[in-house]
Write a protein that holds these residues in place. Structure first.
Motif, PDB file in Angstrom:
ATOM      1  N   UNK A 119      32.088   8.347   3.216  1.00  0.00           N
ATOM      2  CA  UNK A 119      31.139   8.728   4.262  1.00  0.00           C
ATOM      3  C   UNK A 119      30.270   9.907   3.852  1.00  0.00           C
ATOM      4  N   UNK A 120      30.724  10.681   2.896  1.00  0.00           N
ATOM      5  CA  UNK A 120      30.012  11.894   2.478  1.00  0.00           C
ATOM      6  C   UNK A 120      29.741  12.801   3.680  1.00  0.00           C
ATOM      7  N   UNK A 121      30.691  12.772   4.615  1.00  0.00           N
ATOM      8  CA  UNK A 121      30.584  13.611   5.806  1.00  0.00           C
ATOM      9  C   UNK A 121      29.770  12.985   6.929  1.00  0.00           C
ATOM     10  N   UNK A 122      29.247  11.778   6.695  1.00  0.00           N
ATOM     11  CA  UNK A 122      28.388  11.108   7.678  1.00  0.00           C
ATOM     12  C   UNK A 122      28.776   9.642   7.782  1.00  0.00           C
ATOM     13  N   UNK A 123      29.859   9.314   8.499  1.00  0.00           N
ATOM     14  CA  UNK A 123      30.296   7.922   8.579  1.00  0.00           C
ATOM     15  C   UNK A 123      29.200   7.001   9.110  1.00  0.00           C
ATOM     16  N   UNK A 124      29.174   5.790   8.605  1.00  0.00           N
ATOM     17  CA  UNK A 124      28.124   4.845   8.989  1.00  0.00           C
ATOM     18  C   UNK A 124      28.164   4.541  10.481  1.00  0.00           C
ATOM     19  N   UNK A 125      29.323   4.547  11.090  1.00  0.00           N
ATOM     20  CA  UNK A 125      29.379   4.301  12.531  1.00  0.00           C
ATOM     21  C   UNK A 125      28.595   5.374  13.297  1.00  0.00           C
ATOM     22  N   UNK A 126      28.766   6.622  12.897  1.00  0.00           N
ATOM     23  CA  UNK A 126      28.027   7.718  13.523  1.00  0.00           C
ATOM     24  C   UNK A 126      26.526   7.539  13.276  1.00  0.00           C
ATOM     25  N   UNK A 127      26.161   7.192  12.045  1.00  0.00           N
ATOM     26  CA  UNK A 127      24.748   7.022  11.710  1.00  0.00           C
ATOM     27  C   UNK A 127      24.147   5.820  12.439  1.00  0.00           C
ATOM     28  N   UNK A 168      30.616  -3.546  12.196  1.00  0.00           N
ATOM     29  CA  UNK A 168      31.341  -4.641  12.853  1.00  0.00           C
ATOM     30  C   UNK A 168      32.302  -5.353  11.908  1.00  0.00           C
ATOM     31  N   UNK A 169      31.914  -5.515  10.658  1.00  0.00           N
ATOM     32  CA  UNK A 169      32.721  -6.295   9.718  1.00  0.00           C
ATOM     33  C   UNK A 169      33.722  -5.461   8.933  1.00  0.00           C
ATOM     34  N   UNK A 170      33.491  -4.185   8.871  1.00  0.00           N
ATOM     35  CA  UNK A 170      34.363  -3.298   8.095  1.00  0.00           C
ATOM     36  C   UNK A 170      34.635  -2.077   8.945  1.00  0.00           C
ATOM     37  N   UNK A 171      35.283  -1.152   8.383  1.00  0.00           N
ATOM     38  CA  UNK A 171      35.495   0.107   9.098  1.00  0.00           C
ATOM     39  C   UNK A 171      34.169   0.856   9.190  1.00  0.00           C
ATOM     40  N   UNK A 172      33.954   1.532  10.264  1.00  0.00           N
ATOM     41  CA  UNK A 172      32.758   2.349  10.408  1.00  0.00           C
ATOM     42  C   UNK A 172      32.915   3.717   9.790  1.00  0.00           C
ATOM     43  N   UNK A 173      34.012   3.906   9.065  1.00  0.00           N
ATOM     44  CA  UNK A 173      34.308   5.217   8.480  1.00  0.00           C
ATOM     45  C   UNK A 173      33.653   5.426   7.125  1.00  0.00           C
ATOM     46  N   UNK A 174      33.182   4.343   6.497  1.00  0.00           N
ATOM     47  CA  UNK A 174      32.562   4.462   5.173  1.00  0.00           C
ATOM     48  C   UNK A 174      31.163   5.043   5.271  1.00  0.00           C
ATOM     49  N   UNK A 175      30.504   5.039   4.124  1.00  0.00           N
ATOM     50  CA  UNK A 175      29.168   5.616   4.055  1.00  0.00           C
ATOM     51  C   UNK A 175      28.070   4.589   4.218  1.00  0.00           C
TER      52      UNK A 175
END
Length: 176
Positions: free
Chosen positions: A118-126, A159-166
């Motif tokens: 996520x580099x501090x910015x998870x894709x779910x948040x973005x 939706x398809x993966x965790x939203x925790x990645x980048x």
């Protein structure tokens, strides 16, 4: 790789591909009058592909920046308190985008490794942030079509993966 006013400056690049790097090095001095010469590989199409990849990045940046400018223009039209779009771009948008440039290399590293931190910015948040931008565009009467496709890719990753990645994980949806 340059706009006409950048030719023969340090910002100009000329990509060369084909045969071998040794052959290329014999003409480097001649080529570098016009820009920084870069040998990018033996594949004859590698130079064109590198050029097009950089242009894709440029036009993606322009699409987001022009959408931002349209929002700023709407703000200016609604209030006499705000300065012009140019001063807002110079004072806010450009410094913000410049601060994000190192993030590109970190995303590229994630893509190379296939591990999308996520580099501090998870894709779910973005993705939620992007939805806020799209909503603001709709409310302000700004066409957000240039952002909408990317927002959809972000939502699909969540939706398809965790939203925790980048956000770089979107690349997995672009590769066919």
């Amino acid at each position: 790789m340059a706009t006409p006013d950048m030719v023969a400056t340090p910002a100009s690049s000329i990509f060369i591909s084909g045969e071998n790097e040794q052959r290329f090095s014999s003409v480097t001095d001649i080529i570098e009058v016009w820009g920084r010469a870069q040998y990018v590989g033996q594949d004859p199409g590698a130079a064109a592909l590198n050029d097009l990849a950089l242009l894709a990045g440029m036009y993606g940046m322009f699409a987001g920046a022009i959408t931002a400018m349209a929002l700023l223009k709407k703000q200016k039209n609604g209030s006499r308190e705000h300065s012009g779009v140019e001063s807002q771009v110079t004072g806010m948008l450009n410094p913000w985008l410049q601060a994000l440039l190192p993030y590109h290399a970190k995303m590229a590293e994630s893509i190379d490794r296939g591990i999308f931190e996520s580099l501090g910015n998870p894709i779910q948040m973005q993705s939620i942030g992007m939805q806020n931008i799209l909503k603001a565009c709709d409310e302000e009467g700004v066409d957000a079509g240039s952002l909408r496709y990317f927002a959809g890719l972000m939502e699909k990753v969540v939706a398809e993966r965790s939203g925790e990645g980048g956000i770089a994980e979107v690349v997995t949806l672009l590769l066919k």
